[in-house]
Motif scaffolding. Structure first.
Motif, PDB file in Angstrom:
ATOM      1  N   ILE A 181      44.477  31.098  41.715  1.00  0.00           N
ATOM      2  CA  ILE A 181      43.568  30.823  40.046  1.00  0.00           C
ATOM      3  C   ILE A 181      44.547  31.301  38.881  1.00  0.00           C
ATOM      4  CG2 ILE A 181      40.733  31.204  40.020  1.00  0.00           C
ATOM      5  CD1 ILE A 181      40.620  31.659  42.816  1.00  0.00           C
ATOM      6  N   GLY A 182      43.944  30.250  38.024  1.00  0.00           N
ATOM      7  CA  GLY A 182      44.839  31.152  36.963  1.00  0.00           C
ATOM      8  C   GLY A 182      46.188  31.291  36.856  1.00  0.00           C
ATOM      9  N   THR A 183      45.985  32.667  36.809  1.00  0.00           N
ATOM     10  CA  THR A 183      46.147  33.846  36.486  1.00  0.00           C
ATOM     11  C   THR A 183      47.110  34.860  37.215  1.00  0.00           C
ATOM     12  OG1 THR A 183      45.832  35.002  34.354  1.00  0.00           O
ATOM     13  CG2 THR A 183      47.737  33.350  34.172  1.00  0.00           C
ATOM     14  N   GLU A 184      46.239  34.963  38.043  1.00  0.00           N
ATOM     15  CA  GLU A 184      45.962  35.627  39.618  1.00  0.00           C
ATOM     16  C   GLU A 184      47.418  36.003  40.108  1.00  0.00           C
ATOM     17  OE1 GLU A 184      43.493  38.062  39.432  1.00  0.00           O
ATOM     18  OE2 GLU A 184      41.983  37.131  38.441  1.00  0.00           O
TER      19      GLU A 184
ATOM     20  N   ASP B 292      47.164  43.362  38.111  1.00  0.00           N
ATOM     21  CA  ASP B 292      48.476  43.631  38.592  1.00  0.00           C
ATOM     22  C   ASP B 292      48.565  44.273  40.266  1.00  0.00           C
ATOM     23  OD1 ASP B 292      49.866  42.128  36.742  1.00  0.00           O
ATOM     24  OD2 ASP B 292      50.027  44.305  35.546  1.00  0.00           O
ATOM     25  N   PHE B 293      47.201  44.368  40.639  1.00  0.00           N
ATOM     26  CA  PHE B 293      46.562  45.023  41.388  1.00  0.00           C
ATOM     27  C   PHE B 293      45.754  44.929  42.558  1.00  0.00           C
ATOM     28  CE2 PHE B 293      47.828  47.799  38.422  1.00  0.00           C
ATOM     29  CZ  PHE B 293      48.904  48.967  39.096  1.00  0.00           C
ATOM     30  N   VAL B 294      44.939  43.811  42.416  1.00  0.00           N
ATOM     31  CA  VAL B 294      43.637  42.987  42.435  1.00  0.00           C
ATOM     32  C   VAL B 294      42.872  42.110  41.622  1.00  0.00           C
ATOM     33  CG1 VAL B 294      42.191  44.550  41.471  1.00  0.00           C
ATOM     34  CG2 VAL B 294      41.740  43.949  44.206  1.00  0.00           C
ATOM     35  N   THR B 295      42.628  41.104  43.016  1.00  0.00           N
ATOM     36  CA  THR B 295      41.936  39.752  42.090  1.00  0.00           C
ATOM     37  C   THR B 295      40.809  40.205  41.039  1.00  0.00           C
ATOM     38  OG1 THR B 295      42.793  38.179  43.969  1.00  0.00           O
ATOM     39  CG2 THR B 295      41.271  37.442  42.562  1.00  0.00           C
ATOM     40  N   VAL B 296      40.592  39.565  40.314  1.00  0.00           N
ATOM     41  CA  VAL B 296      39.346  39.839  39.236  1.00  0.00           C
ATOM     42  C   VAL B 296      39.192  38.828  39.526  1.00  0.00           C
ATOM     43  CG1 VAL B 296      38.367  40.686  37.009  1.00  0.00           C
ATOM     44  CG2 VAL B 296      40.659  42.346  37.959  1.00  0.00           C
ATOM     45  N   SER B 297      37.674  38.689  40.337  1.00  0.00           N
ATOM     46  CA  SER B 297      36.555  37.989  40.200  1.00  0.00           C
ATOM     47  C   SER B 297      36.096  37.451  39.168  1.00  0.00           C
ATOM     48  CB  SER B 297      35.307  37.584  41.451  1.00  0.00           C
ATOM     49  OG  SER B 297      36.591  38.244  42.887  1.00  0.00           O
TER      50      SER B 297
END
Length: 300
Positions: free
Chosen positions: A208-211, A235-240
């Motif tokens: 999804i996008g640049t995740e 860089d550590f976790v997916t940000v919804s």
């Protein structure tokens, strides 16, 4: 910068004031003496990224933060290696059991491993904004320097049989230039698989996008990740949800990991924190985006 949403130069350093030319001295005329009217001083619009880039390039505090971070990580790395249950991947990114996996550390590249402040400085001086063509050209110069402490840390990891993997939002087609730059800067590169750029295909996972979640899952199939390093929480976790509340919510379960498994580095020049201040609306004019950032400031 690496294939992120375009970062405006209107970011962070609101103390970068307007530069004014010195007024010309009064003209002396015959008596009775008078002073010629002064023209309004010419001004140059402030560049909000000036202080951020200047701090990044010149402040000793910047270098000390990097040295401190990588030295602290190195001091704990072998203990993490010995603990077979130790894992630095978020729960959603762990796609395979830990048992029997080789150890690795995962690092972002830009502003975590390589210093791209010369590119930002060029934009400040030219008055331009980030664009993919200029960014790709900068990457292909292969001249970005390693940030303080990272060479010693990654070489220490490699000497102890720990794989060094770079997950970056640089485009996959910049892989050769990126790997060459890493090598020139003295960083260990085990081979092409050491660089997982934007566009890396991960079977069974839809990016999804640049995740970076899919690429972290790919790493998790082969490695037990001991530590992660980055300058963005993505860089550590997916940000919804990329807003203040969503960013805090994404990090909340892992605050105890910061400084132990996750090492966060400073980047005041660009990042996902910036569009979070103007509802991620890059279609807004620079003036509108700037005003929304000013509106987000606290004064008490």
């Amino acid at each position: 910068m690496p294939l992120r949403l375009p970062a405006s130069l209107l970011a962070f350093a609101l103390l970068a004031g307007c530069v004014a030319t010195s007024p010309r001295p009064p003209e002396v005329v015959s008596a009775p003496a008078t002073t010629a009217p002064q023209a309004a001083p010419a001004t140059v619009a402030a560049n909000d990224n000036l202080n951020a880039v200047a701090w990044t390039q010149t402040a000793i505090e910047h270098d000390l933060i990097y040295l401190q971070t990588y030295r602290d990580a190195q001091a704990e790395l072998l203990a993490a290696l010995r603990d077979r249950s130790w894992d630095a991947l978020a729960r959603d990114d762990r796609a395979a059991p830990l048992r029997g996996l080789k150890p690795a550390v995962v690092l972002d590249i830009d502003e975590t491993v390589l210093d791209n402040s010369p590119y930002q400085a060029r934009l400040v001086k030219s008055g331009g904004e980030y664009n993919e063509a200029d960014w790709a050209a900068w990457c292909k110069e292969e001249t970005a320097r390693a940030l303080p402490g990272v060479v010693a840390f990654t070489q220490f990891a490699a000497r102890h049989g720990i794989a060094v993997i770079y997950i970056s939002n640089r485009a996959k087609d910049l892989d050769q230039a990126t790997l060459a730059n890493l090598r020139k800067a003295g960083l260990p590169v085990s081979g092409p698989e050491a660089f997982l750029g934007l566009g890396t295909f991960v079977e069974g996972c839809e990016q999804i996008g640049t995740e970076k979640g899919c690429r972290r899952q790919l790493v998790s199939r082969k490695y037990r990740v001991l530590m992660q390093f980055g300058d963005q929480i993505g860089d550590f976790v997916t940000v919804s949800a990329n807003n203040a509340a969503g960013r805090r919510r994404a990090m909340a379960p892992y605050l105890d990991w910061v400084g132990r498994r996750w090492f966060v580095l400073p980047n005041p020049t660009y990042g996902s924190w910036e569009p979070a201040l103007f509802n991620n609306d890059w279609s807004a004019s620079p003036a509108e985006r700037r005003q929304q950032k000013i509106d987000a400031l606290r004064t008490e």
